[in-house]
Design an enzyme around this catalytic site. Structure first.
Site, PDB file in Angstrom:
ATOM      1  N   HIS A   1       0.825  -1.202   0.000  1.00  0.00           N
ATOM      2  CA  HIS A   1       0.000   0.000   0.000  1.00  0.00           C
ATOM      3  C   HIS A   1       0.863   1.258   0.000  1.00  0.00           C
ATOM      4  O   HIS A   1       2.071   1.219   0.267  1.00  0.00           O
ATOM      5  CB  HIS A   1      -0.951   0.003   1.201  1.00  0.00           C
ATOM      6  CG  HIS A   1      -0.273   0.015   2.541  1.00  0.00           C
ATOM      7  ND1 HIS A   1       0.012   1.172   3.228  1.00  0.00           N
ATOM      8  CD2 HIS A   1       0.184  -0.999   3.323  1.00  0.00           C
ATOM      9  CE1 HIS A   1       0.604   0.880   4.378  1.00  0.00           C
ATOM     10  NE2 HIS A   1       0.723  -0.436   4.463  1.00  0.00           N
TER      11      HIS A   1
ATOM     12  N   CYS B   1       1.848  -2.866   6.604  1.00  0.00           N
ATOM     13  CA  CYS B   1       2.405  -4.087   6.043  1.00  0.00           C
ATOM     14  C   CYS B   1       3.641  -3.729   5.232  1.00  0.00           C
ATOM     15  O   CYS B   1       4.721  -3.590   5.767  1.00  0.00           O
ATOM     16  CB  CYS B   1       1.353  -4.787   5.205  1.00  0.00           C
ATOM     17  SG  CYS B   1      -0.042  -5.414   6.165  1.00  0.00           S
TER      18      CYS B   1
END
Length: 273
Positions: free
Chosen positions: A193, A209
């Site tokens: 992301h 993440c």
């Protein structure tokens, strides 16, 4: 017959004789069978088109109604800026490889090349490894914090699943794009992301993440289709480890209803922050 006529006829005869001899000589030098096949040059090696200069790649941009600011590239270690490098992964073209040891993400290309991006890794990024597939992609994704996160941080209640999550925007933790990774038939809840926090690239951070600079995740998003294979490994060249039993709670609550499921994944436990 006059002497003149004789001389002309004799000269003509000699000329015809000479032409015949020449034709015979040419015929003797030619071959009656097919000649050797022409040697075909090898096809040129694939060369990845240049990416452009950093000021252009990381300059301000307007995207889907949001104005992204320029990234101060001179304040970032240039190892972590987007660049074309020799592929160190050995994976087939089209594969994404995340090297969690060195904070790099590689998109493998043809001709032994790869596009390399710098990444920041949260705890969820360190505590997951294995194979996955990009099953869903979203521009300016909605963020829905997991219930466990909301329980620890009550101020996030307004963005809980029952309250509809946080709409996409410049302050959204998932940034300008998110690639949702599935394994088997289930969402791993593991994400590639974007992030506005450019200073966290190349570092280990508290949350998330695998985060990329927003300009980089937009570039990656446009290059990879759904079903792109992803390999997450602790170090390039090492065998891919199985997913560990103890892993972090991921950054969000899951892919929206309607996404295609592909296979089982172990239960996700523990926490991200």
């Amino acid at each position: 017959m006059s002497d003149a006529s004789f001389r002309i006829s004799r000269r003509g005869f000699l000329n015809l004789t000479a032409l015949g001899a020449a034709s015979a000589a040419v015929s003797a030098c030619s071959t009656t069978g097919p000649g050797p096949e022409p040697v075909q040059p090898p096809p040129p090696a694939y060369v990845e088109p240049p990416l452009g200069d950093y000021e252009t790649m990381y300059g301000p941009m307007s995207d889907n109604g949001f104005d992204l600011p320029a990234i101060p590239v001179n304040k970032i270690d240039h190892r972590f800026l987007r660049q074309i490098v020799p592929d160190p992964t050995g994976q087939r073209p089209g594969t994404i490889v995340v090297d969690t040891t060195n904070h790099f993400l590689y998109l493998v290309r043809e001709g032994g090349q790869a596009i390399r991006y710098g990444v920041g890794l949260g705890r969820a990024g360190f505590e997951w490894s294995g194979d996955a597939v990009v099953q869903w992609k979203q521009k300016w994704p909605k963020w829905t914090p997991p219930d466990e996160m909301v329980a620890r941080q009550p101020e996030l209640t307004q963005f809980s699943a029952k309250n509809g999550g946080m709409q996409g925007g410049l302050k959204n933790p998932l940034g300008a794009r998110a690639l949702y990774l599935f394994q088997g038939n289930q969402d791993t809840l593991y994400r590639l992301h974007g992030s506005p926090e450019w200073w966290s690239i190349g570092k280990s951070v508290s949350s998330g993440c695998v985060r990329l600079i927003n300009q980089d995740i937009i570039d990656l998003y446009d290059r990879v289709p759904n079903k792109t294979p992803v390999v997450v490994t602790a170090d390039i060249g090492e065998p891919v480890a199985d997913m560990p039993e103890r892993r972090a709670i991921p950054i969000d609550n899951g892919v929206p209803t309607g996404s295609i499921l592909l296979g089982p994944v172990r239960q996700l436990t523990n926490e991200i922050f």
